[in-house]
Each structure stands twice: as structure tokens, then as C-alpha cells.
Enzyme design. Sequence first.
Site, PDB file in Angstrom:
ATOM      1  N   PRO A 128      -5.630   2.012 -17.954  1.00  0.00           N
ATOM      2  CA  PRO A 128      -4.689   2.467 -16.925  1.00  0.00           C
ATOM      3  C   PRO A 128      -4.850   3.908 -16.456  1.00  0.00           C
ATOM      4  O   PRO A 128      -3.989   4.763 -16.689  1.00  0.00           O
ATOM      5  CB  PRO A 128      -3.339   2.232 -17.597  1.00  0.00           C
ATOM      6  CG  PRO A 128      -3.622   2.421 -19.049  1.00  0.00           C
ATOM      7  CD  PRO A 128      -5.009   1.868 -19.259  1.00  0.00           C
ATOM      8  N   CYS A 129      -5.917   4.185 -15.747  1.00  0.00           N
ATOM      9  CA  CYS A 129      -6.134   5.536 -15.219  1.00  0.00           C
ATOM     10  C   CYS A 129      -5.098   5.894 -14.155  1.00  0.00           C
ATOM     11  O   CYS A 129      -4.900   7.075 -13.861  1.00  0.00           O
ATOM     12  CB  CYS A 129      -7.547   5.677 -14.679  1.00  0.00           C
ATOM     13  SG  CYS A 129      -7.998   4.490 -13.408  1.00  0.00           S
ATOM     14  N   HIS A 130      -4.409   4.885 -13.620  1.00  0.00           N
ATOM     15  CA  HIS A 130      -3.360   5.165 -12.625  1.00  0.00           C
ATOM     16  C   HIS A 130      -2.170   5.897 -13.248  1.00  0.00           C
ATOM     17  O   HIS A 130      -1.358   6.459 -12.537  1.00  0.00           O
ATOM     18  CB  HIS A 130      -2.893   3.858 -11.952  1.00  0.00           C
ATOM     19  CG  HIS A 130      -2.276   2.877 -12.883  1.00  0.00           C
ATOM     20  ND1 HIS A 130      -3.040   2.006 -13.652  1.00  0.00           N
ATOM     21  CD2 HIS A 130      -0.984   2.616 -13.187  1.00  0.00           C
ATOM     22  CE1 HIS A 130      -2.228   1.256 -14.373  1.00  0.00           C
ATOM     23  NE2 HIS A 130      -0.977   1.606 -14.115  1.00  0.00           N
TER      24      HIS A 130
END
Length: 162
Positions: A128-130
Site C-alpha cells: 500500500p504505497c498509497h
Amino acid sequence: MDTPIGPLRILASQDAILCVEPANYLEKKAGQVTDQVPADRIIPNDPSGDLVKACMMKEYFAGQRQKFDLPLSPEGTSFQQKVWQQLQQIPYGETRSYQQLAEMTGDKNASRAIGLANNCNPILILIPCHRVIGADGSLTGYAAGLAAKKLLLDLEKGGTKK
């Protein structure tokens, strides 16, 4: 796979998810326009198809899935791998700044390098780089665009548990 953030391309081997990216990501980087990819297209009799189906993106986008228990095999440097491991420790519905992520990896001065590793993440959503934002709370770059990043963060703030 069609999603609320646009079509995503999901690639897998028989053993692991290799890539989740916007379907036109490579073409966008090259400055080309492409046609939309058919929704939920899985190659018949391809053994990796079961793993792609197991991503359960529809459940995630419906706010019904917070965790993915899938084998992932992102390709990257040892530093990138370390950053991507730390990204997976950020809980659903929460965010961390690049500075906080740098501290999580053990080098408080590495926030720029963290940003570059975050940008190279080949497995969106599952890694989850968001969930990484600017120190001032601002949304920063995302492969699928800032509108997609905002949608994902808003979804996770209002999603139901499963």
C-alpha cells in the site's frame, strides 16, 4: 480488471503476484494513448489465473477487505524490498509520512530514497504505497494519479472490516 481507479493490470506467476499497476501505466510513461483493457480478463487455463482471482480487488473496492494474504514477489533492490516490507506494516485506514517511513526502515535521513522506492513499487494496493503522504499531510505522487490515491485513502477511512 476494471476498478474505481481505472483498469488495473494484475500479473502473476504460478507462485506469487508479480505486479498490480494501471493497465496503461507503461504507455502513459512513454507518452502514448492506449485503448481500455477488457474487464476481468484472465487467460484460460493459465495456472496464475487463480492467484489473480484471489486478489479479491472487488471486495477491497467494496470496502469489505482490509487484508490480502497472498504471496507477493515484487522485483527490486534490497533497499526497495525493505521499504516495501515496511509499507505492508501500515495499517488499513492509516497513513505515514515519508519521514515516518524512513524512521521505520532505520534511517531517519532516507526520506528521499524512501520516496523513490515507493515510486518503484510494482504491486499497487497490495503493497500500500498509497498510504504514504507528505509530512504536511498533502497527497504526493501515485502511479494511478492523485485522484486515485485520494479515492483509496477515502475508501479505507470508511471501509467495513473483514
